[in-house]
Write an enzyme that holds these catalytic residues in place. Structure first.
Site, short mmCIF file in Angstrom:
data_model
loop_
_atom_site.label_atom_id
_atom_site.label_comp_id
_atom_site.label_asym_id
_atom_site.label_seq_id
_atom_site.Cartn_x
_atom_site.Cartn_y
_atom_site.Cartn_z
N HIS A 79 -1.97 13.15 -9.41
CA HIS A 79 -3.10 13.80 -9.69
C HIS A 79 -4.24 13.27 -9.75
O HIS A 79 -5.29 14.49 -9.86
CB HIS A 79 -3.30 13.89 -11.56
CG HIS A 79 -3.22 12.69 -12.30
ND1 HIS A 79 -4.14 12.89 -13.64
CD2 HIS A 79 -3.19 11.07 -12.05
CE1 HIS A 79 -4.56 12.03 -14.00
NE2 HIS A 79 -3.70 11.22 -13.09
N ASP B 166 0.66 -1.47 0.24
CA ASP B 166 0.32 -0.39 -0.14
C ASP B 166 0.66 1.40 0.25
O ASP B 166 1.65 1.80 1.00
CB ASP B 166 -1.49 -0.21 0.91
CG ASP B 166 -1.86 0.64 1.56
OD1 ASP B 166 -1.59 2.49 0.29
OD2 ASP B 166 -2.31 1.10 2.54
#
Length: 345
Positions: free
Chosen positions: A255, A236
């Site tokens: 983004h 993760d």
């Protein structure tokens, strides 16, 4: 000069302005494009022109409606109507085929999917609340929704693959001066297309592909050329990333996220790095002076779908500085993304 039947000059009348009508009816053009792509019309035209009757017979559609939609898209430059009513692909229309390099078929299907369309319809509410239109339309954040809907996640993944094809990876690797030796860690690197291109062009490098465990199992790194020079690791990105890299890659990730989440991601990467090692943030960099840029539209898409955004160099620098990096330079590429080079301090 454009005049009415009574002789009135209408050349300055905003009601006749083509750009205004392009904006008003943009969803019509998009839906028409999605419809012909969904029915495989561009692929049927790969070997040459066909009439609407021929296309309809081969695609299981109705010739009359198909002819009208094809005529509309011919005016937009995707098809060309010749003598006898036969339609042919233009150079731009070729990109709608499924079997050509740089195919945009998957991107069209995603941009006309209900996930995209309903999120766009919610922009009015987004302006009032700041909440992504997707959340309001579907009742859950974008990535959580995709995690529970594999068939819709595939639509999105195919579109991302289309938009970030090997051509983009080639431009990134060609534009940035990678070192001759060392270990490259591709963080949230998906199936490893960028890492594969990097290792192929720089035989002295080794690599680590890091992403969710279920993602890296479908990696693209097999092959004699790269044998023994890579490994995969699942995890993760918000928690930790592999340590010991000399160069870390982060392509098309920041983004997708808010500033707060970007700081978590960058902090996780910085903890794995030693001072002096480098991070390459490969993302769109918007101009800071408000000048036109192809990704301004993409920034609005991010507003529709999630908490992410496209950023200027100054905005990237702020995030990097707050995460323990120094921005060294921004390297443009011939593709849409740039390479933001930062150094761990």
């Amino acid at each position: 000069m454009t005049t009415t039947p009574g002789g009135t000059d209408t050349s300055s009348d905003p009601r006749t302005h083509p750009a205004l009508y392009d904006l008003i009816f943009g969803h019509v053009y998009a839906s028409a494009t999605g419809a012909v792509v969904d029915h495989g019309i561009p692929d049927l035209l790969a070997d040459g022109p066909l009439t609407a009757d021929e296309l309809a017979a081969r695609s299981g559609t109705q010739a009359g409606p198909l002819r009208r939609v094809m005529r509309l898209l011919a005016e937009r430059g995707l098809f060309r109507e010749g003598e006898g009513g036969a339609f042919a692909l233009t150079g731009q229309g070729e990109l709608l085929r499924s079997d050509v390099p740089g195919s945009q078929r998957a991107a069209v299907l995603w941009a006309t999917h209900e996930m995209f369309r309903r999120s766009a319809e919610g922009l009015g509410d987004t302006l009032r609340t700041g909440r992504p239109g997707f959340d309001a339309a579907f009742g859950t954040p974008f990535f959580e929704y995709l995690a529970a809907a594999p068939e819709k996640a595939r639509v999105f993944d195919d579109a991302i693959t289309s938009a970030t094809s090997d051509g983009v990876n080639e431009e990134v690797v060609r534009s940035y001066p990678f070192p001759g030796t060392g270990t490259v860690v591709d963080v949230a690197g998906g199936q490893g297309g960028l890492l594969r291109e990097t290792l192929a062009r720089h035989p002295g490098l080794t690599g680590v592909l890091f992403d969710r465990p279920g993602t890296v199992t479908d990696h693209l790194l097999d092959g004699e050329e790269l044998k023994g020079r890579w490994r995969t690791e699942g995890g993760d990105v918000f928690t930790s990333v592999p340590e010991g890299g000399d160069l870390y890659l982060l392509k098309n990730i920041l983004h997708n996220w808010s500033d707060e989440d970007c700081l978590r991601i960058l902090g996780s990467i910085r903890r794995a790095m030693t001072p002096g090692s480098r991070l390459l943030v490969i993302d769109v960099v918007l101009p800071g002076d408000g000048s036109p840029h192809p990704a301004v539209g993409l920034d609005t898409v991010m507003l529709m779908l999630m908490e992410g955004r496209e950023r200027t160099a100054a905005e990237f620098e702020d995030l990097l500085t707050r995460s323990g990096f120094r921005l060294n330079r921004v390297v443009p590429t011939a593709a849409l993304p740039s390479v933001v080079e930062a150094e761990a301090v």
